[in-house]
Design a protein around this motif. Sequence first.
Motif, short mmCIF file in Angstrom:
data_model
loop_
_atom_site.label_atom_id
_atom_site.label_comp_id
_atom_site.label_asym_id
_atom_site.label_seq_id
_atom_site.Cartn_x
_atom_site.Cartn_y
_atom_site.Cartn_z
N GLU A 111 21.30 71.74 38.91
CA GLU A 111 20.21 72.71 38.81
C GLU A 111 19.29 72.56 40.01
OE1 GLU A 111 16.89 74.37 35.65
OE2 GLU A 111 18.66 73.26 35.02
N MET A 112 18.93 73.67 40.60
CA MET A 112 18.16 73.60 41.84
C MET A 112 17.34 74.87 42.01
SD MET A 112 21.19 74.49 44.51
CE MET A 112 22.03 76.06 44.36
N GLU A 113 16.44 74.81 42.96
CA GLU A 113 15.69 75.99 43.40
C GLU A 113 15.78 76.04 44.91
OE1 GLU A 113 11.71 75.99 41.89
OE2 GLU A 113 12.33 76.74 39.92
N MET A 114 16.32 77.12 45.43
CA MET A 114 16.49 77.31 46.86
C MET A 114 15.49 78.35 47.35
SD MET A 114 20.64 77.27 46.76
CE MET A 114 20.79 78.12 48.31
N VAL A 115 14.86 78.07 48.47
CA VAL A 115 13.81 78.93 48.99
C VAL A 115 14.14 79.35 50.42
CG1 VAL A 115 11.34 79.16 49.43
CG2 VAL A 115 12.14 77.69 47.56
N TYR A 116 14.05 80.64 50.69
CA TYR A 116 14.32 81.20 52.01
C TYR A 116 13.09 81.96 52.51
CZ TYR A 116 19.24 80.25 51.12
OH TYR A 116 20.43 79.63 50.85
N TRP A 117 12.86 81.87 53.80
CA TRP A 117 11.80 82.67 54.43
C TRP A 117 12.27 83.06 55.82
CZ3 TRP A 117 9.49 81.57 59.12
CH2 TRP A 117 8.47 82.45 59.52
N THR A 118 11.94 84.28 56.24
CA THR A 118 12.23 84.71 57.60
C THR A 118 11.02 85.46 58.16
OG1 THR A 118 13.18 86.87 56.97
CG2 THR A 118 14.69 84.98 57.07
N SER A 119 11.00 85.58 59.47
CA SER A 119 9.89 86.24 60.17
C SER A 119 9.98 87.75 60.11
CB SER A 119 9.85 85.78 61.63
OG SER A 119 11.09 86.03 62.28
N SER A 120 11.02 88.30 59.50
CA SER A 120 11.22 89.74 59.42
C SER A 120 10.15 90.42 58.57
CB SER A 120 12.60 90.04 58.83
OG SER A 120 12.75 91.41 58.54
N GLU A 121 9.78 91.64 58.95
CA GLU A 121 8.85 92.43 58.15
C GLU A 121 9.56 93.13 57.00
OE1 GLU A 121 5.31 93.10 58.37
OE2 GLU A 121 5.57 91.17 59.35
N LEU A 122 10.88 93.08 56.99
CA LEU A 122 11.69 93.63 55.91
C LEU A 122 12.47 92.48 55.27
CD1 LEU A 122 13.13 96.84 57.62
CD2 LEU A 122 11.11 96.66 56.16
N PRO A 123 12.78 92.55 53.97
CA PRO A 123 13.49 91.45 53.35
C PRO A 123 14.85 91.21 53.99
CG PRO A 123 13.34 93.36 51.87
CD PRO A 123 12.44 93.63 53.02
N ASP A 124 15.09 89.96 54.35
CA ASP A 124 16.35 89.57 54.96
C ASP A 124 16.45 88.06 54.92
OD1 ASP A 124 18.41 88.85 57.04
OD2 ASP A 124 18.44 91.01 57.29
N MET A 125 17.57 87.52 54.44
CA MET A 125 17.75 86.08 54.36
C MET A 125 17.93 85.44 55.73
SD MET A 125 20.25 85.64 51.05
CE MET A 125 20.18 83.84 51.14
N GLY A 126 18.39 86.23 56.70
CA GLY A 126 18.54 85.71 58.06
C GLY A 126 19.83 85.00 58.34
N MET A 127 20.75 84.93 57.37
CA MET A 127 21.99 84.20 57.59
C MET A 127 22.86 84.85 58.67
SD MET A 127 21.50 81.74 55.49
CE MET A 127 23.08 80.90 55.36
N GLY A 128 22.75 86.16 58.82
CA GLY A 128 23.55 86.83 59.84
C GLY A 128 22.83 87.03 61.15
N LEU A 129 21.52 86.91 61.15
CA LEU A 129 20.74 87.21 62.36
C LEU A 129 20.67 86.06 63.35
CD1 LEU A 129 17.80 89.32 60.90
CD2 LEU A 129 19.58 90.10 62.46
N VAL A 130 20.89 84.83 62.88
CA VAL A 130 20.81 83.69 63.81
C VAL A 130 22.15 83.56 64.52
CG1 VAL A 130 20.17 81.27 64.07
CG2 VAL A 130 19.17 82.61 62.23
N ASN A 131 22.45 84.56 65.32
CA ASN A 131 23.71 84.60 66.08
C ASN A 131 23.58 85.67 67.16
OD1 ASN A 131 26.33 84.03 66.87
ND2 ASN A 131 27.22 84.36 64.84
N TYR A 132 24.61 85.82 67.98
CA TYR A 132 24.62 86.88 68.98
C TYR A 132 24.43 88.23 68.30
CZ TYR A 132 27.07 83.30 71.77
OH TYR A 132 27.43 82.14 72.42
N GLN A 133 23.67 89.12 68.94
CA GLN A 133 23.53 90.49 68.46
C GLN A 133 23.57 91.42 69.68
OE1 GLN A 133 23.65 90.94 65.27
NE2 GLN A 133 23.16 88.84 64.61
#
Length: 428
Positions: A277-299
């Motif tokens: 049992e756990m609680e996982m917390v995510y935050w990103t600098s985006s102004e729109l909701p996004d977990m950021g798992m795909g953005l930390v890469n080449y774009q």
Amino acid sequence: MYLPKHLALAVSGLCVLPSALAAQPVQKVKPPVSQAYIDLATFSGGAPMPGAGGLMGSLFGARNNDNTFGMTQTGSPGRWMDVTLLTRNNGKLKTATHSVPAGSKLAPVLNLLAPEQAPVEVGDTQDSPEPVKFEMPKGKMYLYWGCGAEVRKGQPLVLDLAKMDPAQFNKFFQNRSATSRVPGPALGRPVWPNKIDARRLPDGASMVGEHGFAGDGVVDGFKFNIDARHDLMPAVEAARNDDGNGVLFKWKPMQQASAWFVQAMGMRDTGKAEGNEMEMVYWTSSELPDMGMGLVNYQPNGSISKWQKEKVLLPASATECMAPKEAVGAMSMSRVIAYGEELNMAYPPRPKDPKITWEPQWDVKVRLKSVASLMPGMGAAMNAAMAGQEAAPEASQEKQAPASVTGTVKEAVTRGVVDSLVRGLFKR
């Protein structure tokens, strides 16, 4: 009905406009004869994530800090380069050369090599162990977003892992990404580094200058220049300051950066006896909701421009972003990425006349990024570096090590759970 002459002409013009547009010729484009892909990556801070190399790293025997193909994706501290070459004139190309400028400190050439056989898919061997049964963890996941010390209205998004509500999952797992999948090692597709040439990029190496590819079936004259804008990026110099009001991320400006993005993720101790049992917390600098798992890469450049307008990515001039203290805990792992401008070149250039077929002899894609990992307990050292001072020994040695090790383990657990969830939910 009588119409004035100028109005009648306008109406008639509107009538013929669709047919005129339809008559515009569509330019024919043939695939390039020879193609090259160069990925440049700089990673700083923290430590390589367990298993970060993924399938590619395991296929080529990657260990921490080995120079094997795929290190541009592992997060291991250092500067890395992956090179892939293919040519339609020779589907069995085994070896080739990549001439590099003197500033690379690897001149005159890199030796490219194709694998001798196709990669074996995981689980293809007869003596494969029994598959590990994945047990859905209990607990909740929280998503916060946007710069600022205050938690915004409507946040956080909460996902209860026990309910498995598809609508809730789709709303929570928002991960923008336009990262293209470039070709990797394969039969007839030589790459660098490889088992015959696995040199590391020396300190101070620069890719500015003339590059060229040669090999059996590679078109003659495959030469191009990389300018300073598209050189290996410097390390991101970033720090996080935790205080009672929030968590402030700061970084030094970078001339090559075309945009910035910050992501943090961690786990909360629920204090309950159940081990899963756990609680996982995510935050990103985006102004729109996004977990950021795909953005930390080449774009690609177009996506970076689009997401800047939507304020998903921070502008190139940004140097800081505050996160609410509820969103970034003491044990959260953080990453700051500076996106470089993608370079695309082809010869001959595309004809402006759409009636002329474009038949490029070669093209090349160069991708750039620089990523800093901020591990818990490293604040004193990073803050001192930002200020141009030396960190106090007791801060850099006694306090940092335990937190860093714990942070790495928790990050690995977090990534493992998310990867399992995403694979199960979105597998096609």
